[in-house]
Motif scaffolding. Structure first.
Motif, PDB file in Angstrom:
ATOM      1  N   ILE A 193      37.995  40.494  27.103  1.00 10.69           N
ATOM      2  CA  ILE A 193      39.366  39.988  27.247  1.00 10.69           C
ATOM      3  C   ILE A 193      40.294  40.793  26.344  1.00 10.69           C
ATOM      4  N   ALA A 194      41.408  41.255  26.889  1.00  6.71           N
ATOM      5  CA  ALA A 194      42.404  42.000  26.106  1.00  6.71           C
ATOM      6  C   ALA A 194      43.570  41.081  25.758  1.00  6.71           C
ATOM      7  N   LEU A 195      44.138  41.288  24.576  1.00  9.68           N
ATOM      8  CA  LEU A 195      45.263  40.479  24.103  1.00  9.68           C
ATOM      9  C   LEU A 195      46.536  41.320  24.079  1.00  9.68           C
ATOM     10  N   ARG A 250      37.361  48.563  31.875  1.00  9.93           N
ATOM     11  CA  ARG A 250      38.552  47.771  31.591  1.00  9.93           C
ATOM     12  C   ARG A 250      38.177  46.304  31.379  1.00  9.93           C
ATOM     13  N   PRO A 251      39.057  45.526  30.748  1.00  8.87           N
ATOM     14  CA  PRO A 251      38.778  44.097  30.553  1.00  8.87           C
ATOM     15  C   PRO A 251      38.796  43.355  31.880  1.00  8.87           C
ATOM     16  N   GLU A 278      40.951  38.663  41.696  1.00  2.00           N
ATOM     17  CA  GLU A 278      39.602  39.072  42.091  1.00  2.00           C
ATOM     18  C   GLU A 278      38.953  40.011  41.069  1.00  2.00           C
ATOM     19  N   ALA A 279      39.728  40.982  40.560  1.00  2.50           N
ATOM     20  CA  ALA A 279      39.178  41.951  39.611  1.00  2.50           C
ATOM     21  C   ALA A 279      39.742  41.784  38.205  1.00  2.50           C
ATOM     22  N   LEU A 280      40.791  40.985  38.073  1.00  2.00           N
ATOM     23  CA  LEU A 280      41.424  40.794  36.763  1.00  2.00           C
ATOM     24  C   LEU A 280      42.104  39.432  36.725  1.00  2.00           C
ATOM     25  N   SER A 281      41.775  38.642  35.709  1.00  2.50           N
ATOM     26  CA  SER A 281      42.487  37.381  35.483  1.00  2.50           C
ATOM     27  C   SER A 281      43.583  37.611  34.454  1.00  2.50           C
TER      28      SER A 281
END
Length: 345
Positions: A193-195, A250-251, A278-281
């Motif tokens: 997860i990225a911030l 990537r995250p 689908e690929a990123l929340s």
């Protein structure tokens, strides 16, 4: 003259400390002029000057033949409330505008007015200071010394959000909300997860603390989550997200520390060709300003700014200036279509 002023300040400080005590008995006379002269080692004239100063500030009453007494608090029910924020142009910020709306509702119910000021209390005239029922304070760009004028003059105040300042505070449960947000993503299977953080030191620190707890409870190293400081600059956030999403590793999720940052993550994902969710929340933090108006609708925390504004004003009208309370306001975490489950590899 300088020595005389310092002696007067010494007397004033001693009396202000006594007047600020929560155990103060309003029916009990303060020490006499002679007693103050003896205790503090100053002249009688200096004591009288100090008492005159406190009387002008409406803190004491001098009753001939009886002595000097703490002044009882005036009825503040018909007085206006001041909203102190050092950056008045930020009143349009969503959380601040919600806070302002709540305050306006509360003063309207009281039949009074709300006055907005960017000047610190040390710059206010005595007349303005004593015309107020109290002050709602947005802590940013203020230090405790800025609030000392309010304390000395027994003017109630309430900090509109948690900060490093001391005093009655609206607690909007930022840390708890951040914990719930991160915990929800982890339950959906996200580990990387990225911030997108900002620059509001205290509130950002609380968000990170809550997220760290959620990660550590399931054995995830929170320090491994990349933290990109955006200074709440949406253009910078967009550029950062483009770079992140073009990386081979990537995250799987991005947390924007406000909704505006989260929207830039969705925008960058669309540009790069990464499908949300689908690929990123993507999830945000802040309010309902546009969370359900973008595509896909944004999962987000609402910190209930309007409720906070109402509670702050209501506190001022009932508060004794010596009270120090933490007024808890809830939050809403709404999961929408910008986030979803992933398969854990």
């Amino acid at each position: 003259m300088r020595e005389s002023n310092s002696q007067k300040a010494k007397v004033i400080a001693a009396l202000e400390q006594k007047l600020a005590s929560p155990d103060l008995d309003l029916s009990q006379a303060l020490p006499s002029e002679t007693e103050l002269q003896r205790r503090l080692g100053v002249s009688r004239g200096t004591v009288r000057e100090a008492l005159s100063d406190l009387e002008r500030r409406h803190l004491i009453d001098r009753v001939k033949g009886k002595g000097t007494f703490p002044r009882r608090l005036e009825d503040r029910s018909s007085k206006p409330v001041a909203f102190l924020l050092r950056e008045p142009w930020k009143v349009s910020n969503f959380h601040n505008s919600e806070l302002l709306r709540g305050m306006q509702i509360a003063v309207a119910e009281q039949g009074t007015d709300l006055l907005i000021t960017s000047r610190t209390p040390g710059e206010w005239t005595s007349e303005f200071l004593h015309s107020l029922a109290g002050v709602v304070v947005l802590p940013r760009l203020l230090v405790d010394g800025d609030l000392s004028v309010l304390r000395r003059n027994r003017i109630p105040f309430c900090l509109a959000m948690e900060s490093d300042l001391s005093g009655p505070t609206i607690v909007d449960q930022i840390e708890e909300a951040a914990f719930a947000l991160a915990e929800g993503l982890i339950r959906q299977g996200h580990r990387s997860i990225a911030l997108l953080s900002g620059h509001f030191e205290h509130s950002d620190r609380l968000k990170k603390r809550g997220m760290a707890r959620a990660a550590e409870e399931v054995g995830i190293d929170f320090a491994a989550w990349p933290d990109y400081c955006t200074n709440y600059d949406v253009t910078l956030a967009y550029e950062i997200c483009q770079d992140i999403l073009r990386q081979s590793k990537r995250p799987t999720a991005i947390i924007g520390f406000d909704n505006g940052l989260a929207v830039q993550a969705i925008r960058a994902a669309r540009e790069v060709g990464v499908r949300v969710p689908e690929a990123l929340s993507v999830v945000g933090f802040g309010g309902r300003d546009f969370s359900d108006l973008i595509n896909p609708p944004l999962s987000s925390v609402n910190l209930r700014g309007e409720e906070a504004g109402k509670r702050a004003v209501q506190f001022l009208y009932r508060a004794d200036p010596s009270q120090v309370e933490r007024l808890r306001v809830g939050y809403d975490l709404v999961w929408r279509e910008s986030s979803g489950n992933i398969s854990v590899s």
